[in-house]
Design a protein around this motif. Structure first.
Motif, PDB file in Angstrom:
ATOM      1  N   ILE A 184      56.188  98.666 -13.061  1.00 24.90           N
ATOM      2  CA  ILE A 184      55.471  98.484 -14.318  1.00 24.90           C
ATOM      3  C   ILE A 184      54.323  97.513 -14.081  1.00 24.90           C
ATOM      4  N   ALA A 185      53.111  97.934 -14.450  1.00 32.93           N
ATOM      5  CA  ALA A 185      51.937  97.069 -14.360  1.00 32.93           C
ATOM      6  C   ALA A 185      51.680  96.473 -15.737  1.00 32.93           C
ATOM      7  N   LEU A 186      51.523  95.158 -15.784  1.00 34.52           N
ATOM      8  CA  LEU A 186      51.240  94.458 -17.042  1.00 34.52           C
ATOM      9  C   LEU A 186      49.809  93.947 -17.018  1.00 34.52           C
ATOM     10  N   ALA A 187      49.134  94.078 -18.161  1.00 35.29           N
ATOM     11  CA  ALA A 187      47.766  93.577 -18.292  1.00 35.29           C
ATOM     12  C   ALA A 187      47.693  92.695 -19.532  1.00 35.29           C
ATOM     13  N   ALA A 188      47.068  91.540 -19.384  1.00 39.74           N
ATOM     14  CA  ALA A 188      46.909  90.601 -20.491  1.00 39.74           C
ATOM     15  C   ALA A 188      45.505  90.715 -21.062  1.00 39.74           C
ATOM     16  N   THR A 189      45.419  90.748 -22.376  1.00 42.38           N
ATOM     17  CA  THR A 189      44.128  90.777 -23.069  1.00 42.38           C
ATOM     18  C   THR A 189      44.076  89.577 -24.002  1.00 42.38           C
ATOM     19  N   PRO A 190      43.317  88.547 -23.636  1.00 38.32           N
ATOM     20  CA  PRO A 190      43.259  87.356 -24.482  1.00 38.32           C
ATOM     21  C   PRO A 190      42.444  87.614 -25.754  1.00 38.32           C
ATOM     22  N   ALA A 191      42.768  86.876 -26.816  1.00 38.96           N
ATOM     23  CA  ALA A 191      41.971  86.914 -28.043  1.00 38.96           C
ATOM     24  C   ALA A 191      40.593  86.323 -27.736  1.00 38.96           C
ATOM     25  N   ALA A 192      39.639  86.489 -28.638  1.00 37.35           N
ATOM     26  CA  ALA A 192      38.257  86.052 -28.415  1.00 37.35           C
ATOM     27  C   ALA A 192      38.149  84.560 -28.128  1.00 37.35           C
ATOM     28  N   ASP A 193      39.050  83.762 -28.693  1.00 37.49           N
ATOM     29  CA  ASP A 193      38.972  82.309 -28.496  1.00 37.49           C
ATOM     30  C   ASP A 193      39.904  81.804 -27.404  1.00 37.49           C
ATOM     31  N   SER A 194      40.459  82.735 -26.600  1.00 36.86           N
ATOM     32  CA  SER A 194      41.481  82.358 -25.614  1.00 36.86           C
ATOM     33  C   SER A 194      41.179  82.946 -24.248  1.00 36.86           C
ATOM     34  N   GLY A 198      59.480  87.245 -12.913  1.00 37.76           N
ATOM     35  CA  GLY A 198      59.478  88.637 -12.478  1.00 37.76           C
ATOM     36  C   GLY A 198      58.711  88.895 -11.197  1.00 37.76           C
ATOM     37  N   GLY A 199      58.459  87.840 -10.413  1.00 36.51           N
ATOM     38  CA  GLY A 199      57.688  87.997  -9.191  1.00 36.51           C
ATOM     39  C   GLY A 199      56.185  87.923  -9.425  1.00 36.51           C
ATOM     40  N   CYS A 200      55.772  87.638 -10.659  1.00 37.36           N
ATOM     41  CA  CYS A 200      54.348  87.541 -10.985  1.00 37.36           C
ATOM     42  C   CYS A 200      53.889  86.100 -10.911  1.00 37.36           C
ATOM     43  N   SER A 257      46.240  91.021 -13.067  1.00 40.00           N
ATOM     44  CA  SER A 257      47.348  91.860 -13.526  1.00 40.00           C
ATOM     45  C   SER A 257      48.647  91.423 -12.871  1.00 40.00           C
ATOM     46  N   CYS A 258      49.745  91.941 -13.393  1.00 36.19           N
ATOM     47  CA  CYS A 258      51.079  91.599 -12.903  1.00 36.19           C
ATOM     48  C   CYS A 258      51.831  92.899 -12.666  1.00 36.19           C
ATOM     49  N   GLY A 259      52.440  93.055 -11.491  1.00 38.69           N
ATOM     50  CA  GLY A 259      53.247  94.232 -11.187  1.00 38.69           C
ATOM     51  C   GLY A 259      54.700  93.849 -11.016  1.00 38.69           C
ATOM     52  N   VAL A 260      55.588  94.579 -11.699  1.00 36.83           N
ATOM     53  CA  VAL A 260      57.019  94.293 -11.661  1.00 36.83           C
ATOM     54  C   VAL A 260      57.756  95.552 -11.232  1.00 36.83           C
ATOM     55  N   THR A 262      64.539  91.580 -16.597  1.00 36.47           N
ATOM     56  CA  THR A 262      63.448  90.734 -16.130  1.00 36.47           C
ATOM     57  C   THR A 262      62.654  90.188 -17.304  1.00 36.47           C
ATOM     58  N   VAL A 263      62.295  88.901 -17.217  1.00 36.73           N
ATOM     59  CA  VAL A 263      61.415  88.278 -18.201  1.00 36.73           C
ATOM     60  C   VAL A 263      60.154  87.814 -17.479  1.00 36.73           C
ATOM     61  N   VAL A 264      59.007  88.197 -18.010  1.00 35.97           N
ATOM     62  CA  VAL A 264      57.707  87.792 -17.484  1.00 35.97           C
ATOM     63  C   VAL A 264      56.985  87.053 -18.607  1.00 35.97           C
ATOM     64  N   THR A 265      56.355  85.933 -18.274  1.00 37.32           N
ATOM     65  CA  THR A 265      55.618  85.154 -19.266  1.00 37.32           C
ATOM     66  C   THR A 265      54.126  85.208 -18.971  1.00 37.32           C
ATOM     67  N   ALA A 266      53.346  85.517 -20.012  1.00 32.07           N
ATOM     68  CA  ALA A 266      51.881  85.446 -19.940  1.00 32.07           C
ATOM     69  C   ALA A 266      51.468  84.204 -20.715  1.00 32.07           C
ATOM     70  N   THR A 267      50.674  83.354 -20.077  1.00 36.88           N
ATOM     71  CA  THR A 267      50.211  82.129 -20.744  1.00 36.88           C
ATOM     72  C   THR A 267      48.769  82.317 -21.188  1.00 36.88           C
ATOM     73  N   PHE A 268      48.560  82.113 -22.473  1.00 38.79           N
ATOM     74  CA  PHE A 268      47.226  82.187 -23.077  1.00 38.79           C
ATOM     75  C   PHE A 268      46.844  80.789 -23.551  1.00 38.79           C
ATOM     76  N   ASP A 269      45.665  80.319 -23.171  1.00 39.00           N
ATOM     77  CA  ASP A 269      45.181  79.013 -23.612  1.00 39.00           C
ATOM     78  C   ASP A 269      43.880  79.183 -24.380  1.00 39.00           C
TER      79      ASP A 269
END
Length: 174
Positions: free
Chosen positions: A123-133, A141-143, A148-151, A157-164
């Motif tokens: 499974i490939a995961l892609a993060a899309t940040p909001a306009a201000d992030s 999960g090995g990411c 991108s992140c591949g699992v 499995t738990v994968v965390t995406a951090t948005f700032d």
């Protein structure tokens, strides 16, 4: 017997009967279990999907034709094992916001942050940040790192995406 989607098996057989009213389908749990009838199919139907199964379990089946005079002999016994199913869960962390999507489709984290898949699924995961992030990275999960992140699922499995939040732009003076 064909392994198919998680927790289901598809049974097919050849119809060599000429005057059947239908087919009786029996199942046992494993190769040494006791057979019990689970369904019937009408005449000339030669496929049955058993979708009431537990993942990672072996089931055996046998089929026989029937009519008003009684039952035929059983067709050969066929056994199959359902694929093992695991869950991929995505958590979002940080001071910002955004969404995570997957390929193949299933995770759309904003709304659906967990998806069951069979063992070995990539499974490939892609993060899309909001306009201000911004997406500042992955963990679990090995990411790791950004992008991108591949699992490959080999367990739940738990994968965390951090948005700032992006830093505020410095004011400009004219």
């Amino acid at each position: 017997l064909t392994e198919s989607a998680a927790a289901q098996l598809t049974l097919t057989w050849n119809d060599s009967s000429t005057s059947e009213d239908g087919f009786a389908i029996e199942r046992s749990d494993g190769q040494t279990g006791t057979f019990a009838q689970i369904a019937t199919q009408g005449p000339n139907l030669t496929t049955y999907i058993d979708s009431t199964l537990v993942s990672g379990t072996t089931y055996c089946y046998r089929v026989r034709a029937f009519n008003a005079a009684g039952y035929s002999d059983y067709y050969n016994v066929a056994c199959g094992t359902t694929p093992v199913t695991y869950s991929l869960s995505v958590a979002r962390n940080g001071t910002g916001s955004g969404t995570v999507s997957s390929t193949p489709a299933g995770v759309s984290c904003g709304a659906d942050c967990s998806e069951p898949s069979t063992s070995g699924t990539v499974i490939a995961l892609a993060a899309t940040p909001a306009a201000d992030s911004t997406c500042s990275g992955w963990s679990g999960g090995g990411c790791g790192g950004v992008g991108s992140c591949g699992v490959t699922l080999a367990g739940n499995t738990v994968v965390t995406a951090t948005f700032d939040v992006l830093p505020a732009a410095a004011p400009t003076f004219v």
